[in-house]
Scaffold this motif. Sequence first.
Motif, PDB file in Angstrom:
ATOM      1  N   LEU A 333       0.910  -1.236  -0.104  1.00  0.00           N
ATOM      2  CA  LEU A 333       0.032   0.157  -0.044  1.00  0.00           C
ATOM      3  C   LEU A 333       0.953   1.184  -0.041  1.00  0.00           C
ATOM      4  O   LEU A 333       1.913   1.398   0.803  1.00  0.00           O
ATOM      5  N   TYR A 334       0.552   2.219  -1.062  1.00  0.00           N
ATOM      6  CA  TYR A 334       0.993   3.395  -1.099  1.00  0.00           C
ATOM      7  C   TYR A 334       0.101   4.481  -0.418  1.00  0.00           C
ATOM      8  O   TYR A 334      -1.043   4.554  -0.876  1.00  0.00           O
ATOM      9  N   ARG A 335       0.751   5.410   0.519  1.00  0.00           N
ATOM     10  CA  ARG A 335      -0.158   6.226   1.271  1.00  0.00           C
ATOM     11  C   ARG A 335       0.217   7.406   0.413  1.00  0.00           C
ATOM     12  O   ARG A 335       1.292   8.048   0.824  1.00  0.00           O
ATOM     13  N   PHE A 336      -0.600   8.572  -0.084  1.00  0.00           N
ATOM     14  CA  PHE A 336      -0.389   9.779  -0.721  1.00  0.00           C
ATOM     15  C   PHE A 336      -0.915  10.832   0.049  1.00  0.00           C
ATOM     16  O   PHE A 336      -0.485  12.025  -0.234  1.00  0.00           O
ATOM     17  N   VAL A 337      -1.605  10.879   1.275  1.00  0.00           N
ATOM     18  CA  VAL A 337      -1.945  11.742   1.982  1.00  0.00           C
ATOM     19  C   VAL A 337      -1.790  11.431   3.478  1.00  0.00           C
ATOM     20  O   VAL A 337      -1.787  10.476   3.978  1.00  0.00           O
ATOM     21  N   GLU A 338      -1.876  12.577   4.397  1.00  0.00           N
ATOM     22  CA  GLU A 338      -1.937  12.468   5.543  1.00  0.00           C
ATOM     23  C   GLU A 338      -3.050  12.079   6.071  1.00  0.00           C
ATOM     24  O   GLU A 338      -4.346  12.257   5.317  1.00  0.00           O
ATOM     25  N   ASP A 339      -3.364  11.448   7.258  1.00  0.00           N
ATOM     26  CA  ASP A 339      -4.584  10.808   7.766  1.00  0.00           C
ATOM     27  C   ASP A 339      -5.258   9.875   6.674  1.00  0.00           C
ATOM     28  O   ASP A 339      -6.728   9.898   6.571  1.00  0.00           O
ATOM     29  N   PHE A 340      -4.560   8.878   6.086  1.00  0.00           N
ATOM     30  CA  PHE A 340      -5.072   8.164   5.001  1.00  0.00           C
ATOM     31  C   PHE A 340      -6.072   7.338   5.681  1.00  0.00           C
ATOM     32  O   PHE A 340      -7.162   6.842   5.090  1.00  0.00           O
ATOM     33  N   ASP A 341      -5.620   6.519   6.853  1.00  0.00           N
ATOM     34  CA  ASP A 341      -6.557   5.626   7.598  1.00  0.00           C
ATOM     35  C   ASP A 341      -8.011   6.162   7.829  1.00  0.00           C
ATOM     36  O   ASP A 341      -8.874   5.560   7.702  1.00  0.00           O
ATOM     37  N   LYS A 342      -7.647   7.535   8.325  1.00  0.00           N
ATOM     38  CA  LYS A 342      -8.912   7.948   8.948  1.00  0.00           C
ATOM     39  C   LYS A 342     -10.041   8.390   7.637  1.00  0.00           C
ATOM     40  O   LYS A 342     -11.325   7.895   7.894  1.00  0.00           O
ATOM     41  N   GLY A 343      -9.212   8.924   6.555  1.00  0.00           N
ATOM     42  CA  GLY A 343     -10.218   9.004   5.403  1.00  0.00           C
ATOM     43  C   GLY A 343     -10.890   7.666   4.798  1.00  0.00           C
ATOM     44  O   GLY A 343     -12.005   7.761   4.345  1.00  0.00           O
ATOM     45  N   MET A 344     -10.037   6.478   4.692  1.00  0.00           N
ATOM     46  CA  MET A 344     -10.508   5.235   4.326  1.00  0.00           C
ATOM     47  C   MET A 344     -11.781   4.829   5.225  1.00  0.00           C
ATOM     48  O   MET A 344     -12.470   4.062   4.987  1.00  0.00           O
ATOM     49  N   ALA A 345     -11.825   5.182   6.411  1.00  0.00           N
ATOM     50  CA  ALA A 345     -12.738   4.900   7.194  1.00  0.00           C
ATOM     51  C   ALA A 345     -13.775   5.848   7.356  1.00  0.00           C
ATOM     52  O   ALA A 345     -14.839   5.583   8.136  1.00  0.00           O
TER      53      ALA A 345
END
Length: 401
Positions: A333-345
């Motif tokens: 997994l590549y994360r391109f933004v901060e708070d990626f997990d929060k956004g995907m939730a």
Amino acid sequence: MNAPSKTPIRTARTASAAAGKALVVPHPAHIQAAAESLREQVLAACGAMDLAVASGDKDFLRAMHIGAKQITQQREKANALFRRHQRHFKVGSQIDPARIDPVLQPAETTGLWSELFFVTRCMWSMPYNKGYGRRLRYVVYDQYHESVIGIIGLQSPPADLAVRDALFKSPAETKLSLVNATLDAYAVGAVPPYSFLLGGKLCAGMISTDTIRRGYWRQYVGKQTEMSNAQISQPLVGVTTTSAFGRSSQYNRLKYKDRLLAEPIGYTQGYGMLHLEHLYEEACSFLKLIGKYTDPGYGNGPKVRWQNMTKTLLGVGLPSSMLRHGVLREVFLYRFVEDFDKGMAGGEFGAPINLSEQDFGSYWRERWAMPRAARFPDWSQGDEHATIQRALNAEFATPAP
């Protein structure tokens, strides 16, 4: 009284004949023989695959890919394009590692970069495909030496990916829209001589650069997705990808300074058509015999090849679970933004995490390319043009990452 005239019963054959066509109904014995032959071949292929996976025989697995490649690859086109553009594929003796200057060149549907992408992709052991859904394609190009380093191919993500979905637990009602804010990397890697300098890590790292995010935004902002028929309003927030054979040295420990670029999140469940690809044409012929073939045209749903092979297995009396080849591919997994997990939730995504092509290119050159060249001084002594031609002709192939 005249006797009523006798009208012949119009069977399917006579009705078709009246229309100028002869309907050929296959004999049941013919169908049975075809089914038995396919069944035996499927069982043999699955048995061989089970042994290879159990013993960790990657040479066998690569041979399976090459067998599939021989069915699908447009060899003549790839060879002709390589001859036309050979000057863009330098040999090792022409490369100075300290001067490699990588840039991303968008590969549109036609033109030079599209043709270079096609030739490069055809060198690999994995069968060629164009990707599906939303697509971004780039040639990673050494502008100092005017030479192809490798390629990056991105496509729409799978709607369901167990390890990704378990990680984020996106709300059911918004899952598709959140998944559609990501892409899947289906073709990433380098060609000789850059592959000897760990050019695969360069290509994999370039996925994280601002160029990819901005290219996606320019091409797809406001357009509709095929999966949900909804407008794309999110920027590109991440990318997933899988290795070809188990663990991947290309993606493992891929960093920019202290930032981990490709995070390992688990393994696939080992399903696919790798071990049955060489039987696909025969499977389609069988389905046509029994009237269950699905044409790969628009409107017939996704994964038509998967649909046809599933119907073939059931038609010859085998379970669809025979599509499990057992090769557990590592997912990154590549994360391109901060708070990626929060956004995907279902929450808010944070700001983009910036990384320029120039910064990562310089980092790769100092971190991987030059030390590698120093440790292996013979890296530049090969005949890359001969190597490429053998790969294009499927005599062997550059291993997929």
